[in-house]
Scaffold this motif. Structure first.
Motif, PDB file in Angstrom:
ATOM      1  N   ASP A  69       0.977  -1.283   0.009  1.00  0.00           N
ATOM      2  CA  ASP A  69       0.045  -0.073   0.008  1.00  0.00           C
ATOM      3  C   ASP A  69       0.957   1.306   0.110  1.00  0.00           C
ATOM      4  OD1 ASP A  69      -2.634   1.319   0.121  1.00  0.00           O
ATOM      5  OD2 ASP A  69      -2.131   1.805   2.249  1.00  0.00           O
ATOM      6  N   TRP A  70       2.113   1.218   0.718  1.00  0.00           N
ATOM      7  CA  TRP A  70       2.768   2.259   1.028  1.00  0.00           C
ATOM      8  C   TRP A  70       3.456   2.654  -0.483  1.00  0.00           C
ATOM      9  CZ3 TRP A  70       7.689   3.808   0.054  1.00  0.00           C
ATOM     10  CH2 TRP A  70       8.078   5.015   0.578  1.00  0.00           C
ATOM     11  N   LEU A  71       4.059   1.413  -1.103  1.00  0.00           N
ATOM     12  CA  LEU A  71       4.724   1.589  -2.524  1.00  0.00           C
ATOM     13  C   LEU A  71       3.981   2.288  -3.337  1.00  0.00           C
ATOM     14  CD1 LEU A  71       6.657  -1.760  -2.411  1.00  0.00           C
ATOM     15  CD2 LEU A  71       7.670   0.614  -2.633  1.00  0.00           C
ATOM     16  N   ALA A  72       2.414   1.611  -3.552  1.00  0.00           N
ATOM     17  CA  ALA A  72       1.616   2.011  -4.491  1.00  0.00           C
ATOM     18  C   ALA A  72       1.484   3.504  -4.494  1.00  0.00           C
ATOM     19  CB  ALA A  72       0.061   1.666  -4.262  1.00  0.00           C
ATOM     20  N   GLN A  73       1.134   3.914  -3.213  1.00  0.00           N
ATOM     21  CA  GLN A  73       1.084   5.581  -2.903  1.00  0.00           C
ATOM     22  C   GLN A  73       2.108   6.477  -3.171  1.00  0.00           C
ATOM     23  OE1 GLN A  73      -1.407   6.860   0.404  1.00  0.00           O
ATOM     24  NE2 GLN A  73      -1.751   4.928   1.103  1.00  0.00           N
ATOM     25  N   PHE A  74       3.497   5.671  -2.954  1.00  0.00           N
ATOM     26  CA  PHE A  74       4.573   6.444  -2.975  1.00  0.00           C
ATOM     27  C   PHE A  74       4.969   6.614  -4.629  1.00  0.00           C
ATOM     28  CE2 PHE A  74       9.088   6.173  -4.186  1.00  0.00           C
ATOM     29  CZ  PHE A  74       9.740   6.823  -3.388  1.00  0.00           C
ATOM     30  N   SER A  75       4.642   5.471  -5.342  1.00  0.00           N
ATOM     31  CA  SER A  75       5.071   5.897  -6.797  1.00  0.00           C
ATOM     32  C   SER A  75       3.960   6.437  -7.503  1.00  0.00           C
ATOM     33  CB  SER A  75       4.996   4.356  -7.281  1.00  0.00           C
ATOM     34  OG  SER A  75       3.946   3.608  -7.253  1.00  0.00           O
ATOM     35  N   ARG A  76       2.864   6.609  -7.105  1.00  0.00           N
ATOM     36  CA  ARG A  76       1.794   7.376  -7.669  1.00  0.00           C
ATOM     37  C   ARG A  76       2.243   8.975  -7.472  1.00  0.00           C
ATOM     38  NH1 ARG A  76      -2.249   9.654  -5.263  1.00  0.00           N
ATOM     39  NH2 ARG A  76      -2.476   8.268  -3.577  1.00  0.00           N
ATOM     40  N   GLY A  77       2.555   9.344  -6.355  1.00  0.00           N
ATOM     41  CA  GLY A  77       2.934  10.623  -5.988  1.00  0.00           C
ATOM     42  C   GLY A  77       4.125  11.090  -6.704  1.00  0.00           C
ATOM     43  N   MET A  78       5.135  10.258  -6.858  1.00  0.00           N
ATOM     44  CA  MET A  78       6.376  10.344  -7.519  1.00  0.00           C
ATOM     45  C   MET A  78       6.127  10.278  -9.067  1.00  0.00           C
ATOM     46  SD  MET A  78       9.553   7.812  -7.735  1.00  0.00           S
ATOM     47  CE  MET A  78       9.094   6.707  -8.511  1.00  0.00           C
ATOM     48  N   PHE A  79       5.444   9.664  -9.800  1.00  0.00           N
ATOM     49  CA  PHE A  79       5.145   9.538 -11.193  1.00  0.00           C
ATOM     50  C   PHE A  79       4.055  10.750 -11.659  1.00  0.00           C
ATOM     51  CE2 PHE A  79       6.218   4.952 -11.073  1.00  0.00           C
ATOM     52  CZ  PHE A  79       7.677   5.162 -11.821  1.00  0.00           C
ATOM     53  N   GLU A  80       3.267  11.119 -10.543  1.00  0.00           N
ATOM     54  CA  GLU A  80       2.508  12.404 -10.708  1.00  0.00           C
ATOM     55  C   GLU A  80       3.430  13.735 -11.263  1.00  0.00           C
ATOM     56  OE1 GLU A  80      -0.631  12.778  -7.786  1.00  0.00           O
ATOM     57  OE2 GLU A  80      -0.532  15.014  -8.298  1.00  0.00           O
ATOM     58  N   LEU A  81       4.417  13.723 -10.327  1.00  0.00           N
ATOM     59  CA  LEU A  81       5.421  14.770 -10.664  1.00  0.00           C
ATOM     60  C   LEU A  81       6.088  14.380 -11.973  1.00  0.00           C
ATOM     61  CD1 LEU A  81       6.757  17.594  -9.996  1.00  0.00           C
ATOM     62  CD2 LEU A  81       8.143  16.455  -8.375  1.00  0.00           C
ATOM     63  N   ALA A  82       6.610  13.195 -11.818  1.00  0.00           N
ATOM     64  CA  ALA A  82       7.624  12.926 -13.084  1.00  0.00           C
ATOM     65  C   ALA A  82       6.952  12.996 -14.522  1.00  0.00           C
ATOM     66  CB  ALA A  82       7.988  11.166 -12.851  1.00  0.00           C
ATOM     67  N   ASP A  83       5.708  12.848 -14.308  1.00  0.00           N
ATOM     68  CA  ASP A  83       4.978  12.933 -15.849  1.00  0.00           C
ATOM     69  C   ASP A  83       4.780  14.660 -16.069  1.00  0.00           C
ATOM     70  OD1 ASP A  83       4.561  10.406 -16.138  1.00  0.00           O
ATOM     71  OD2 ASP A  83       2.570  10.378 -15.522  1.00  0.00           O
ATOM     72  N   GLN A  84       4.633  15.284 -15.046  1.00  0.00           N
ATOM     73  CA  GLN A  84       4.571  16.745 -15.168  1.00  0.00           C
ATOM     74  C   GLN A  84       5.769  17.425 -15.825  1.00  0.00           C
ATOM     75  OE1 GLN A  84       3.381  19.110 -11.764  1.00  0.00           O
ATOM     76  NE2 GLN A  84       1.844  17.684 -11.211  1.00  0.00           N
ATOM     77  N   ALA A  85       6.932  16.744 -15.362  1.00  0.00           N
ATOM     78  CA  ALA A  85       8.350  17.136 -15.958  1.00  0.00           C
ATOM     79  C   ALA A  85       8.877  16.493 -16.982  1.00  0.00           C
ATOM     80  CB  ALA A  85       9.511  17.234 -14.677  1.00  0.00           C
ATOM     81  N   GLY A  86       8.288  15.403 -17.448  1.00  0.00           N
ATOM     82  CA  GLY A  86       8.652  14.557 -18.714  1.00  0.00           C
ATOM     83  C   GLY A  86       9.854  13.972 -18.312  1.00  0.00           C
ATOM     84  N   ILE A  87       9.937  13.317 -17.040  1.00  0.00           N
ATOM     85  CA  ILE A  87      11.399  12.707 -16.624  1.00  0.00           C
ATOM     86  C   ILE A  87      10.988  11.441 -16.459  1.00  0.00           C
ATOM     87  CG2 ILE A  87      11.018  13.191 -14.349  1.00  0.00           C
ATOM     88  CD1 ILE A  87      14.212  13.570 -14.121  1.00  0.00           C
ATOM     89  N   SER A  88      11.785  10.426 -16.911  1.00  0.00           N
ATOM     90  CA  SER A  88      11.469   8.962 -17.209  1.00  0.00           C
ATOM     91  C   SER A  88      12.490   8.178 -15.843  1.00  0.00           C
ATOM     92  CB  SER A  88      11.835   8.475 -18.387  1.00  0.00           C
ATOM     93  OG  SER A  88      10.970   8.879 -19.175  1.00  0.00           O
ATOM     94  N   LEU A  89      11.566   7.467 -15.010  1.00  0.00           N
ATOM     95  CA  LEU A  89      12.474   6.428 -14.158  1.00  0.00           C
ATOM     96  C   LEU A  89      13.061   5.341 -14.962  1.00  0.00           C
ATOM     97  CD1 LEU A  89      13.114   5.539 -11.346  1.00  0.00           C
ATOM     98  CD2 LEU A  89      11.073   4.142 -11.223  1.00  0.00           C
ATOM     99  N   VAL A  90      14.370   5.182 -14.892  1.00  0.00           N
ATOM    100  CA  VAL A  90      14.995   4.135 -16.004  1.00  0.00           C
ATOM    101  C   VAL A  90      15.790   3.215 -15.120  1.00  0.00           C
ATOM    102  CG1 VAL A  90      15.430   5.877 -17.844  1.00  0.00           C
ATOM    103  CG2 VAL A  90      17.329   5.882 -16.050  1.00  0.00           C
ATOM    104  N   GLY A  91      15.663   3.160 -13.775  1.00  0.00           N
ATOM    105  CA  GLY A  91      16.245   2.072 -12.873  1.00  0.00           C
ATOM    106  C   GLY A  91      16.492   2.523 -11.635  1.00  0.00           C
ATOM    107  N   GLY A  92      17.213   1.403 -10.799  1.00  0.00           N
ATOM    108  CA  GLY A  92      17.148   1.886  -9.383  1.00  0.00           C
ATOM    109  C   GLY A  92      17.845   0.764  -8.598  1.00  0.00           C
ATOM    110  N   ASP A  93      17.458   0.685  -7.412  1.00  0.00           N
ATOM    111  CA  ASP A  93      17.868  -0.263  -6.335  1.00  0.00           C
ATOM    112  C   ASP A  93      16.828  -0.374  -5.153  1.00  0.00           C
ATOM    113  OD1 ASP A  93      19.869  -2.045  -5.614  1.00  0.00           O
ATOM    114  OD2 ASP A  93      20.800  -0.625  -4.372  1.00  0.00           O
ATOM    115  N   ILE A  94      16.853  -1.495  -4.561  1.00  0.00           N
ATOM    116  CA  ILE A  94      16.045  -1.685  -3.561  1.00  0.00           C
ATOM    117  C   ILE A  94      16.759  -2.243  -2.456  1.00  0.00           C
ATOM    118  CG2 ILE A  94      13.768  -2.307  -2.322  1.00  0.00           C
ATOM    119  CD1 ILE A  94      12.565  -1.843  -4.943  1.00  0.00           C
ATOM    120  N   THR A  95      16.777  -1.934  -1.368  1.00  0.00           N
ATOM    121  CA  THR A  95      17.509  -2.577  -0.419  1.00  0.00           C
ATOM    122  C   THR A  95      16.628  -2.356   1.041  1.00  0.00           C
ATOM    123  OG1 THR A  95      18.616  -0.574   0.232  1.00  0.00           O
ATOM    124  CG2 THR A  95      19.905  -2.183  -1.004  1.00  0.00           C
ATOM    125  N   ARG A  96      17.037  -3.240   1.870  1.00  0.00           N
ATOM    126  CA  ARG A  96      16.200  -3.303   3.503  1.00  0.00           C
ATOM    127  C   ARG A  96      16.921  -2.296   4.474  1.00  0.00           C
ATOM    128  NH1 ARG A  96      11.946  -6.665   5.232  1.00  0.00           N
ATOM    129  NH2 ARG A  96      11.905  -7.892   3.192  1.00  0.00           N
TER     130      ARG A  96
END
Ligand code: ADP
Ligand code: MG
Length: 321
Positions: free
Chosen positions: A111-138
């Motif tokens: 649930d946290w991830l779904a909301q987090f990514s929604r907020g992030m991509f909302e701004l990414a779409d406005q700015a026209g910037i693409s997420l191209v990769g990353g990393d996930i750790t605990r």
């Protein structure tokens, strides 16, 4: 172009908890610009740099309880963590292109991830910037973003180009970042300053419009005085005189604060993520921006008060008021 559905090597359907690949596919695959040959999914992203352009790269890490409150809505956390990086690109006059996301999570909370990514991509779409990769750790919640933009050669906005006589300009009314934080800490959850604190709007369009116009530029993360002093130092040890009368009086975003508090917020608040730039004297001030004073050759920052008296300001000390 990579279609999210093309993500190869899907692992077998998992029962909870989601494995890293499924998680990335579910929450971090999003529309990508045509400069992205390969986005998330391979060992690295494959990108086409715009022909003849210089690249601007920046990185910013946000830690829970340090850079954002633990009880901030995940969508706002996603938005804000990208915003601070877009603001750095804006301050360089760069066109936003790509970003990498390094997430440290205490646990997989879908649930946290779904909301987090929604907020992030909302701004990414406005700015026209693409997420191209990353990393996930605990680990304890942290969001680190590396963003890349492009700028025509020689036109990047730098901190070191201010000259005596230049106008000192702001991209908007400052102070709401700090006021919003103070209100948040006091338990308030709504209002214009809180809105700005939760979702600062980075000025990438203004940054690009200032190419070839501004002599120096920075984004306001530490407050006008602190960030102005960075420009003045980088530009060879210059000084500045600011006009108290030029500060917007009683702006709605600072409503409810005394005049002294408003002045302190506007000059020394932080986390505004607006652009502070210098313009040669003859240049018109862009719409929506205002001129706060002038660069001069005498080191230090001075304030011309409404009564005409001129006094020295220190970056940290507001005992001068
Ligand atoms: P490796 O083990 O080769 O480092 P990872 O398992 O870390 O690869 O990542 C696999 C793929 O998923 C990579 O393409 C990486 O860029 C992408 N990826 C990992 N985390 C994220 C994320 N938070 N957002 C977007 N892409 C991610
Ligand atoms: Mg990895």
């Amino acid at each position: 172009m990579t279609d999210p559905a093309d993500f190869s090597q899907s692992p077998p359907q998992e029962t909870a908890p989601l494995d890293e690949f499924s998680l990335i596919r579910r929450y971090f695959h999003h529309r990508q610009g045509d400069t992205v040959v390969l986005g998330p999914g391979d060992d690295g992203a494959l990108l086409v740099p715009p022909a003849g352009q210089q690249l601007v790269m920046t990185q910013d890490t946000s830690l829970v309880d340090r850079h954002f409150p633990a009880d901030m809505a995940p969508a706002d956390v996603g938005y804000r963590c990208l915003a601070v990086n877009l603001s750095d690109l804006a301050a360089m006059g760069a066109n936003p292109l790509w970003f990498l996301l390094s997430l440290t999570l205490p646990e997989v909370d879908e649930d946290w991830l779904a909301q987090f990514s929604r907020g992030m991509f909302e701004l990414a779409d406005q700015a026209g910037i693409s997420l191209v990769g990353g990393d996930i750790t605990r680990g304890p919640l942290a969001v680190s973003i590396q963003a890349t933009g492009s700028v025509p050669p020689g036109l990047a906005l730098r901190r070191d180009g201010a000259r005596a006589g230049d106008q000192i300009c702001l991209g908007g009314i400052t102070g709401a970042g700090l006021l919003g934080l103070e209100q948040w800490q006091a338990g308030q959850r709504h209002g214009p300053a809180i809105g700005h604190f939760r979702r600062p709007r980075p000025q990438w369009e203004l940054g690009m419009a200032l190419r070839g116009q501004a002599s120096a530029c920075i984004d306001i993360s530490d407050g006008v005085l602190a960030d102005l002093s960075h420009i003045l130092q980088a530009s060879g040890g210059l000084g500045a005189c600011l006009d108290e009368a030029a500060l917007p009086e009683d702006p709605p975003v600072l409503a409810g604060c005394s005049a002294d508090k408003q002045r302190a917020l506007q000059l020394q608040g932080g986390d505004d993520y607006l652009l502070l730039f210098t313009l040669p004297a003859a240049q018109p001030v862009p719409r929506g921006c205002y001129c706060l004073g002038q660069v001069d050759a005498q080191p230090g920052i001075r304030l011309r008060q409404r009564n005409g008296a001129v006094g020295a300001l220190t970056v940290a000390g507001w005992q001068h008021f």
